[in-house]
Enzyme design. Structure first.
Site, short mmCIF file in Angstrom:
data_model
loop_
_atom_site.label_atom_id
_atom_site.label_comp_id
_atom_site.label_asym_id
_atom_site.label_seq_id
_atom_site.Cartn_x
_atom_site.Cartn_y
_atom_site.Cartn_z
N SER A 149 0.82 -1.30 -0.60
CA SER A 149 -0.24 0.01 -0.16
C SER A 149 1.00 0.86 0.15
O SER A 149 2.12 1.59 -0.44
CB SER A 149 -0.94 -0.29 1.50
OG SER A 149 -2.07 0.63 1.00
N ARG A 210 -11.96 7.34 8.32
CA ARG A 210 -11.89 5.64 8.28
C ARG A 210 -13.04 4.75 7.75
O ARG A 210 -12.60 3.69 7.12
CB ARG A 210 -11.65 5.75 9.90
CG ARG A 210 -11.25 4.04 10.22
CD ARG A 210 -9.81 3.67 8.78
NE ARG A 210 -9.23 1.92 9.45
CZ ARG A 210 -8.11 1.78 9.42
NH1 ARG A 210 -7.30 2.36 8.06
NH2 ARG A 210 -7.77 0.59 9.95
N ASP A 291 -8.93 -5.25 -6.30
CA ASP A 291 -9.06 -3.72 -4.65
C ASP A 291 -9.86 -2.43 -5.25
O ASP A 291 -9.06 -2.52 -7.26
CB ASP A 291 -7.24 -3.69 -5.56
CG ASP A 291 -6.63 -2.98 -4.49
OD1 ASP A 291 -7.44 -2.15 -4.26
OD2 ASP A 291 -4.87 -2.75 -4.24
N HIS A 321 -8.28 -4.34 -1.42
CA HIS A 321 -6.33 -3.33 -0.86
C HIS A 321 -5.85 -4.46 0.21
O HIS A 321 -4.83 -4.25 0.22
CB HIS A 321 -6.75 -2.31 -0.62
CG HIS A 321 -5.65 -1.32 -0.88
ND1 HIS A 321 -5.35 -1.39 -2.14
CD2 HIS A 321 -5.47 -0.66 0.10
CE1 HIS A 321 -3.50 -0.30 -1.33
NE2 HIS A 321 -4.23 -0.74 0.08
N ASP A 322 -7.03 -5.18 0.96
CA ASP A 322 -6.33 -5.75 2.20
C ASP A 322 -5.72 -6.43 2.06
O ASP A 322 -5.04 -7.58 3.72
CB ASP A 322 -6.85 -5.61 3.23
CG ASP A 322 -7.15 -3.84 4.32
OD1 ASP A 322 -6.64 -3.10 3.92
OD2 ASP A 322 -8.51 -3.62 5.24
#
Lengths: 346, 346
Positions: A149, A210, A291, A321-322
């Protein structure tokens, strides 16, 4: 190759850090320290910043820097010295490629992560800070920079600006520039923080930012599996199934993240741009199909630009993405191939 | 079939609306009106609400109800009477399937769109309101219900609850339930409004919510094409290329949307659930590959549930969820096929 760049390197004495000594027995304990350096920030002039670092693993082993997302930090994995869980723990243990008995693992807190630098921070600044840190630690050359990332962006900048200090780069879920859609998504997260700040509700704004970020990190598939229950009506308002999860994710994040740190590191992702042709070290790009932040097409464009230096590995994951943090078996296998390309460390 | 459901139908005199008269010359002028009805809301008991409607096109033609997203309204297309642009104008003109000389086109403002109903509103409530409106207008049966986005959800409910009043349904970019990921995305938009409301910054909260919604309506491809410029630093803050566009989209939306209308209609999407097997009219489901809110897999599941009543048409569009409003040539061709299944109106 000079190990010390006098333009950026102003080390302070660091009694906690014993220099590497040839012939010493492997020491699997970990070391931590902080160093103040002067950085010429690309967009904000000269600033004195503090870098916090942690080294773990055999003292004479090749050094691998592992750099994560903007919320990652110097503590990668538990050790005898610092037994608490680390952010990369599932990838840095004896059975894994990043085995602390085989590699000396270096982690760091990004410039700005302490919230004390309220200025635009470029990934180039982070790369220069890494170079200064290596000089301070008397590490001439990294066996590898493994960046995930934001760490992938910093790694790419490091490969452009300090290629003599790097043997190979592994860039996971990060490309040569932010995708314009992802940049817009982050800009709106920053606006949520700004909306909160209007009324001194900084924590609520950061929590909402967040929560929006969580949607960009994960996928529809995961949400469909976990949050398929019908909504409830609570106090006359509709509350959907994912809201408990999002509330908890926001609260956890606010408890550990200074608002300015998040804002400046979020911006930093959007400031990032490199010319892939300027990367002159072997680079493995790991892309995740699905992603939402780094589309596969951007990873392909990066690898095309890398030319002979680049290779691409793709995995499909419902974690989007994680995936680096979640698909640890598959990521470990890809890292093994990237870090031991000829099986020289079996 | 009773045209009037006494449980929901309490018409007020509406002098603006002349009843349809057989043998009248086609009148392409448009009519508008409002009617107050009593609705038994699924989650909030009996409420008296006002429905605003507009009819356009030949008075003796088959009636097609065209219902759009939560921000759509009764004015579909310009006419001699109301010459201003309508939200569906590019689909409702002489060269198109929805030609006002061939169909009488009905548009409406959704229940709650005036911002005066601050209570949970279900898509079932909207469907019952449509039935009451048809009774008021003395329209026995719709030739078709063409619903896009929220309109598709209302159309599906209408097909379940009032199938005798409907010959065919076209459901574009809407399914039998909200996708859990899309529901989470909307829930966070509502939190942006709530954050603004903390400090009486309702407009700023709604603007931010709209900007986040824009990201869900559009695609990465479109942003990559339009907003690829590097960011700027303005007053010490990073500003990405899409922010001007997002600012403008937010400001336009706030100027025409009551906060409570948006909140309650956003919630209404998340309250929506139908059993596809309960739909008993021919239904064409139009899905857009690349829609970030309604994934193709949900449209496929809907059509499977519809059984013999369902058929699926898929188009790929860089406009994602907004394809209905942007890909008007291709949507028109699909509508032609759906509304003239046997070429009976050539």
């Amino acid at each position: 190759m000079s190990l010390v760049d006098p333009a950026v390197f102003h080390p302070e004495p660091n009694p906690a850090y014993p220099p590497c000594a040839a012939g010493r027995e492997p020491d699997l304990a970990a070391l931590r320290g902080e160093v103040a350096i002067e950085l010429a920030l690309r967009h904000a002039g000269n600033r004195r910043v503090r870098l916090a670092w942690e080294l773990q693993g055999a003292a004479d082993a090749p050094v691998v820097l592992v750099a994560g997302g903007i919320s990652a930090h110097r503590h990668l994995a538990p050790s005898a010295t610092f037994p608490e869980p680390g952010w990369a723990g599932a990838l840095a243990e004896p059975s894994r490629t990043l085995d602390p008995a085989r590699f000396r693992l270096l982690g760091l807190d990004y410039v700005g992560a302490d919230g004390r630098l309220d200025a635009p921070i470029d990934t180039a600044d982070q790369a220069d800070a890494v170079a200064a840190l290596l000089s301070h630690l008397r590490i001439g050359r990294l066996h590898a920079f493994v960046g995930y990332s934001y760490g992938a962006l910093v790694g790419l900048q490091f490969a452009v600006r300090h290629s003599a200090r790097l043997e190979r780069l592994v860039a996971v879920s990060g490309a040569h520039r932010p995708h314009p859609y992802a940049a817009a998504w982050r800009a709106l997260q920053r606006r949520a923080v700004a909306l909160g700040q209007l009324q001194c509700a900084d924590a609520q704004g950061l929590s909402l930012a967040r929560q929006f970020a969580m949607l960009s990190y994960r996928t529809q598939e995961e949400f469909a599996e976990r949050f398929d229950a019908p909504p409830e009506i609570v106090n006359g308002r509709v509350r959907v199934a994912a809201e408990d999860y999002l509330d908890a994710a926001g609260a956890r994040y606010v408890a550990r993240t200074p608002v300015d740190a998040w804002l400046r590191l979020s911006e930093s992702i959007d400031l990032h741009r490199i010319d892939p042709a300027a990367v002159a070290v072997p680079t493995t790009v790991i892309a995740v199909e699905g992603d939402r932040l780094v589309p596969l097409s951007d990873s392909v464009a990066l690898v095309e630009g890398l030319g002979a230096h680049g290779s691409l590995r793709v995995l499909r994951s419902a974690y989007g993405h994680d995936a680096f943090l979640k698909e640890t078996d598959r990521i470990d296998a890809l890292l093994r191939n990237a870090l031991h390309p000829h099986g020289e460390i079996a």
